[in-house]
Design a protein around this motif. Structure first.
Motif, mmCIF file in Angstrom:
data_model
loop_
_atom_site.group_PDB
_atom_site.id
_atom_site.type_symbol
_atom_site.label_atom_id
_atom_site.label_comp_id
_atom_site.label_asym_id
_atom_site.label_seq_id
_atom_site.Cartn_x
_atom_site.Cartn_y
_atom_site.Cartn_z
ATOM 1 N N SER A 249 -21.093 1.804 -17.533
ATOM 2 C CA SER A 249 -20.738 3.214 -17.730
ATOM 3 C C SER A 249 -20.766 4.008 -16.426
ATOM 4 O O SER A 249 -20.296 5.150 -16.385
ATOM 5 N N ALA A 482 -24.803 16.685 -29.016
ATOM 6 C CA ALA A 482 -26.127 16.533 -28.409
ATOM 7 C C ALA A 482 -26.869 17.861 -28.406
ATOM 8 O O ALA A 482 -26.303 18.911 -28.085
ATOM 9 N N GLU A 548 -32.959 11.813 -29.762
ATOM 10 C CA GLU A 548 -32.617 11.872 -28.339
ATOM 11 C C GLU A 548 -33.129 10.681 -27.539
ATOM 12 O O GLU A 548 -32.471 10.194 -26.626
ATOM 13 N N GLY A 552 -28.723 8.262 -26.378
ATOM 14 C CA GLY A 552 -28.057 8.232 -25.082
ATOM 15 C C GLY A 552 -26.578 7.925 -25.235
ATOM 16 O O GLY A 552 -25.863 8.605 -25.959
ATOM 17 N N ASP A 553 -26.117 6.841 -24.565
ATOM 18 C CA ASP A 553 -24.715 6.437 -24.675
ATOM 19 C C ASP A 553 -24.449 5.596 -25.918
ATOM 20 O O ASP A 553 -23.326 5.141 -26.126
ATOM 21 N N ASN A 578 -20.857 8.585 -33.068
ATOM 22 C CA ASN A 578 -21.431 8.889 -31.773
ATOM 23 C C ASN A 578 -21.774 10.364 -31.719
ATOM 24 O O ASN A 578 -21.305 11.156 -32.529
ATOM 25 N N SER A 581 -21.617 14.183 -25.987
ATOM 26 C CA SER A 581 -22.392 14.684 -24.857
ATOM 27 C C SER A 581 -21.785 15.989 -24.376
ATOM 28 O O SER A 581 -20.588 16.250 -24.582
ATOM 29 N N ASN A 669 -30.691 7.540 -21.265
ATOM 30 C CA ASN A 669 -29.633 6.561 -21.015
ATOM 31 C C ASN A 669 -28.284 7.182 -21.334
ATOM 32 O O ASN A 669 -27.653 6.878 -22.341
ATOM 33 N N SER A 670 -27.854 8.099 -20.478
ATOM 34 C CA SER A 670 -26.633 8.844 -20.782
ATOM 35 C C SER A 670 -25.961 9.279 -19.491
ATOM 36 O O SER A 670 -26.623 9.570 -18.489
ATOM 37 N N THR A 671 -24.629 9.310 -19.522
ATOM 38 C CA THR A 671 -23.830 9.813 -18.411
ATOM 39 C C THR A 671 -22.990 10.980 -18.914
ATOM 40 O O THR A 671 -22.246 10.850 -19.888
#
Length: 683
Positions: A249, A482, A548, A552-553, A578, A581, A669-671
């Motif tokens: 990612s 989110a 949360e 994440g992703d 999903n 974000s 764990n997120s972009t």
């Protein structure tokens, strides 16, 4: 009298690049031209003037050890099937000679050498050498990759940025991607990919000869994007452990991947997943002149036994179980390439599916395609290549099975889930285009229920059980975002004239897009009393603090199981989704007056939607706008806090460019991503 000599050879790069629609490759050391078209070179002669009655020129074109020798004539009639070289007889300057070289529309792609020899009175007086790169030509009607629409050629061959679609059908994620085909080193890496392939290493002459055919080229590239059978570009990793490489990612474009591969003596780059494999393949195909687009198939089936049926297992409490080798990926990404298919019939011309993600062997090698999209829709499983495998990805049935203590206590069949949406980027616009109807015949909707609901219908093995007539559906109230609660509704319907007591189990698990879910992170249960023919609607929430730390992703698999206390039978409804974000916001000052070689300013803004502090690294990239990448460390930001980062960029190319911003959060764990399309005008 002084002998005639060749003082200089000019490849007329600017003119030829523009004529051949390859001016994006102006930074390459080699001239890039398209087959089936003419390019011009200029000779500056010294000594005595050139005399066309006693002097002559010959051109030798070489690809490896294959070569063609052409006399330079005064006849400018070219052929689509033969090499041709001629001089313009209307402009005969005895000291400056222009030679036009025309390649056949079926010439193999690759790096060519050419030798120019000057003969006078039967003896060779001089010769000189040069190089050029020949690629396919979607502008040439005789080329097998010809595509008739100008806007499609611009999108599928020339565009160096795009969008990859991920997530789920109800909550699409548009991931910006830079294909980088004009960035330094990328063209050379794509050509080296063909040279490093096993096909070339085992039989160089045969490989060169077959490179005239995009069907052959596409299969070589499909195999070489992954490294399972060769010295391919990318190593796949779906384990979640990326400590000796990069999380897939993190990648924002193909250039870094292809350059790293080439600079490491063709060691695989770590790591890729399906969208990375597909996006890099799209870059290679566009460089080679083959129209290509990235395609996402949502709810994509991986049918391991070829029966067009996927079995999914759940426990009596709604936990999804790993009991089958079959699987459904929430999304899977491949590419389509445009070409004719004389090997299987003209009715199969057009878009072809190619999948470089290593899932299945084709001809003993991890590659897939080219499978005609028309053949997939018509289920022509008798045709080359890999049509049955792709058919299953878009058309398999799903059997959902509930098990308790080794017994089957519920079963449901779904014929609509798999391949529910197939899409690509729209031509000329940063938005999604649906192409589901190209892959399958779409049935008219017969119900307004959009969730994965189930009951003991006539398709069920429970149709004779006492729980028959109980129906449950699960619907999200809105697309989850989110930082906000996940709100959903469970609707229970007693379709019998008998009161029922039901135990309701609710269960939520985090999952990766291509895996079975991990352990349960949220659950609840309770009793429901149903009067005869009663319908009950129950609302529930999962709070941000509850999801949360695990999402994440990832995605969420949410399930409800109703257990009939009188019969011990169950019915199930599920939804996989999903959580959107937040977007990075990019604002550019004076965006209508952006020109090359002048510094411009942009501001990237992020607001923390999470219930705890976050920090991370902000990365700025953009082919034709930013040299390499720019990184900024973001200090810890409180919930609801806002941060702005001012950046500068200097465009180097005109046209529409993509400025990307990616924020990799450290403690989640997120972009977080954002992009801005930038129109760079001529000064």
């Amino acid at each position: 009298m002084e002998d005639i000599i060749i003082k200089d050879v000019d490849l007329e790069r600017s003119e030829n690049l523009q004529r051949h629609k390859t001016d994006g490759f102006s930074s390459s050391k080699s001239l890039v031209v398209r087959r089936g078209a003419t390019f011009r070179i200029s000779l500056q002669l010294g000594g005595r003037p050139f005399n066309h009655t006693t002097d002559s020129l010959r051109v030798k074109v070489m690809l490896g050890r294959l070569y063609v020798i052409m006399p330079v004539t005064f006849c400018n009639k070219v052929s689509s099937t033969k090499w041709k070289a001629y001089m313009d007889q209307d402009n005969l300057d005895p000291q400056n000679v222009s030679i036009y070289i025309s390649s056949p529309s079926t010439a193999p792609v690759g790096l060519y050498g050419f030798q120019l020899s000057l003969f006078s009175q039967g003896s060779k007086r001089a010769r000189t050498y040069g190089k050029f790169i020949l690629v396919c030509n979607p502008w040439c009607p005789e080329d097998s990759v010809y595509i008739p629409f100008e806007d499609q050629k611009e999108e599928y061959v020339q565009n160096d940025s795009g969008l990859l679609f991920m997530g789920t059908t109800m909550n699409l994620v548009s991931m910006p991607w830079s294909f980088d085909q004009y960035e330094p080193g990328v063209l050379e890496a794509c050509l080296n990919l063909l040279q490093v392939s096993p096909q070339h290493q085992h039989n160089r002459r045969g490989d060169y000869l077959k490179r005239n055919n995009p069907v052959y080229i596409s299969r070589v590239v499909s195999a070489m994007i992954n490294c399972e059978d060769d010295r391919g570009v990318l190593k796949g990793n779906w384990s979640g452990d990326f400590k000796d490489g990069l999380n897939p990612s993190v990648w924002t474009g193909s250039g870094d991947i292809l350059r790293q591969w080439a600079q490491s003596s063709y060691s695989p780059v770590k790591y890729g997943q399906c969208w990375v494999f597909a996006a890099v393949m799209c870059t290679v195909m566009r460089v080679l002149g083959i129209p290509c687009r990235v395609v996402t198939n949502f709810n994509s089936a991986h049918d391991t036994n070829g029966n067009l049926t996927i079995e999914e297992y759940y426990s009596e409490k709604g936990e999804k179980l790993k009991h089958s080798n079959d699987s459904i990926w929430n999304f899977h990404v491949w590419v389509e390439c445009w070409m004719t298919r004389p090997d299987i019939g003209v009715d199969m011309d057009g878009w072809q599916v190619l999948d470089p993600t290593p899932q299945n062997r084709s001809g003993g090698v991890f590659c897939c395609g080219p499978s005609p999209v028309k053949a997939i829709k018509d289920r022509r499983t008798d045709l080359l290549y890999d049509v049955p495998f792709v058919c299953a990805e878009v058309n398999a049935d799903v059997h959902t099975i509930i098990v308790s203590q080794g017994r089957v206590v519920g079963l449901n069949k779904d014929t609509e889930k798999v391949g529910s949406l197939t899409c690509t980027k729209a031509v000329g616009f940063p938005r999604m285009q649906r192409i589901t109807g190209d892959y399958k015949f779409i049935k008219s909707p017969t119900s307004t229920i959009s969730s994965r609901s189930s009951g003991t219908s006539d398709d069920s093995t429970l149709r004779r059980d006492s729980s028959r007539g109980v129906f449950v559906s699960l619907n999200l109230d809105k697309a989850p975002v989110a930082g906000e609660p996940i709100s959903f509704t469970v609707k229970v319907m007693n379709k019998q004239r008998v009161a029922k007591t039901m135990t309701m189990h609710l269960n939520a698990q985090a999952k990766e897009y291509n895996h079975s879910p991990s352990d349960t992170f949220w659950q609840m249960q309770g009793l429901i009393q149903l009067a005869p023919m009663e319908v009950k609607t129950l609302t529930h929430q999962i709070l941000p603090a509850q999801y949360e730390d695990v999402v994440g992703d990832n995605l969420i698999n949410l399930a409800v199981v109703l257990e009939d206390r009188a019969s011990d039978k169950r019915v199930l409804a599920t939804e996989e989704f999903n959580i959107s974000s937040p977007q990075l916001n990019i604002q550019i000052s004076d965006e209508d007056s952006i020109v090359p070689n002048k510094e411009h300013t942009a501001v990237v803004t992020f607001t923390n939607p999470f219930s705890h502090m976050v920090s991370g690294v902000l990365t700025i990239a953009g082919a034709g706008l930013v040299q390499g990448k720019i990184n900024f460390r973001m200090l810890p930001l409180h919930p609801g806090g806002k941060v702005e980062q001012r950046i500068t960029f200097t465009p180097s190319m005109v046209g529409m460019r993509m400025l990307q911003a990616n924020l990799s959060l450290i403690n989640i764990n997120s972009t977080i991503r954002g992009f801005k399309m930038v129109s760079v005008n001529r000064a």
